[in-house]
Motif scaffolding. Structure first.
Motif, PDB file in Angstrom:
ATOM      1  N   ALA A 114     -63.730  82.511  31.399  1.00  0.00           N
ATOM      2  CA  ALA A 114     -65.113  82.039  31.354  1.00  0.00           C
ATOM      3  C   ALA A 114     -65.150  80.524  31.204  1.00  0.00           C
ATOM      4  O   ALA A 114     -65.964  79.841  31.855  1.00  0.00           O
ATOM      5  CB  ALA A 114     -65.856  82.707  30.198  1.00  0.00           C
ATOM      6  N   GLN A 117     -64.261  78.900  34.606  1.00  0.00           N
ATOM      7  CA  GLN A 117     -65.369  79.025  35.553  1.00  0.00           C
ATOM      8  C   GLN A 117     -66.466  78.010  35.241  1.00  0.00           C
ATOM      9  O   GLN A 117     -67.003  77.356  36.140  1.00  0.00           O
ATOM     10  CB  GLN A 117     -65.944  80.445  35.510  1.00  0.00           C
ATOM     11  CG  GLN A 117     -65.044  81.478  36.140  1.00  0.00           C
ATOM     12  CD  GLN A 117     -65.576  82.885  35.948  1.00  0.00           C
ATOM     13  OE1 GLN A 117     -66.513  83.103  35.179  1.00  0.00           O
ATOM     14  NE2 GLN A 117     -64.967  83.841  36.646  1.00  0.00           N
ATOM     15  N   ARG A 118     -66.821  77.863  33.971  1.00  0.00           N
ATOM     16  CA  ARG A 118     -67.855  76.886  33.592  1.00  0.00           C
ATOM     17  C   ARG A 118     -67.387  75.454  33.866  1.00  0.00           C
ATOM     18  O   ARG A 118     -68.165  74.606  34.272  1.00  0.00           O
ATOM     19  CB  ARG A 118     -68.216  77.016  32.102  1.00  0.00           C
ATOM     20  CG  ARG A 118     -68.757  78.356  31.666  1.00  0.00           C
ATOM     21  CD  ARG A 118     -70.049  78.704  32.389  1.00  0.00           C
ATOM     22  NE  ARG A 118     -70.677  79.891  31.866  1.00  0.00           N
ATOM     23  CZ  ARG A 118     -70.397  81.129  32.200  1.00  0.00           C
ATOM     24  NH1 ARG A 118     -69.439  81.374  33.068  1.00  0.00           N
ATOM     25  NH2 ARG A 118     -71.063  82.149  31.693  1.00  0.00           N
ATOM     26  N   GLY A 122     -69.233  72.718  36.276  1.00  0.00           N
ATOM     27  CA  GLY A 122     -69.574  71.391  35.778  1.00  0.00           C
ATOM     28  C   GLY A 122     -68.974  70.291  36.637  1.00  0.00           C
ATOM     29  O   GLY A 122     -69.622  69.282  36.928  1.00  0.00           O
TER      30      GLY A 122
END
Length: 179
Positions: A114, A117-118, A122
């Motif tokens: 997670a 992925q973030r 960004g």
């Protein structure tokens, strides 16, 4: 007594009006010596100490008394500590069951996925902003744009100087003339 006090006050005020400092100081001392001293009320010092929080208030009893409030707080904290000692072990057992190695690795890998992925989302967002900044900087750094900016700065400086001259002439015409 009142007549002497009134006469002393009138004498002091006359000396003040005349401007003689020594005599007015002496007259003021006479006025102060003739003032009646007010007796200190009974229990005044105790009330001051109670309001300052130095002495206990004899009128406060029960749970509002600071000593009882401290005792009540200690009793409640001991009661809550006892309840926690009884309930925590029964709650810890199912929680410790979650800490099996396979589940722990799954939670860590899922959290890491997670995060990555973030981070990718960004970075894509910042890439778009960087491209827009590059376009704007190439437009703003052209000689034509810089010339237009310099001309607008000079024009605004001239306009402000003319405005200041207009304001100064208006002020001098309105406030200086006294005919």
């Amino acid at each position: 007594m009142q007549r002497r006090l009134k006469k002393a006050v009138q004498n002091w005020l006359e000396q003040e009006r005349d401007g003689s400092e020594q005599a007015s100081e002496q007259a003021l001392r006479q006025v102060m010596s003739r003032l009646p001293g007010a007796p200190i009320p009974v229990g005044f010092a105790e009330r001051v100490l109670v309001s300052a929080g130095i002495a206990p208030d004899p009128g406060r009893t029960g749970l509002l008394d600071p000593a009882w409030a401290l005792r009540f707080t200690l009793a409640v904290s001991l009661l809550l500590s006892g309840l926690a000692a009884v309930l925590v072990p029964s709650l810890l057992q199912p929680t410790l069951g979650l800490l099996q190695p396979a589940r722990l690795v799954g939670v860590v890998v899922g959290g890491l996925m997670a995060f990555v992925q973030r981070l990718g989302a960004g970075l894509a967002y910042w890439r778009d902003i960087s491209e827009a900044g590059a376009v704007l900087s190439s437009v703003f750094s052209t000689p034509t744009f810089l010339g237009v900016m310099a001309a607008s700065v000079l024009l605004s400086l001239v306009a402000f100087r003319l405005l200041q001259g207009l304001i100064d002439s208006e002020r001098s015409a309105r406030y200086v003339r006294s005919t």
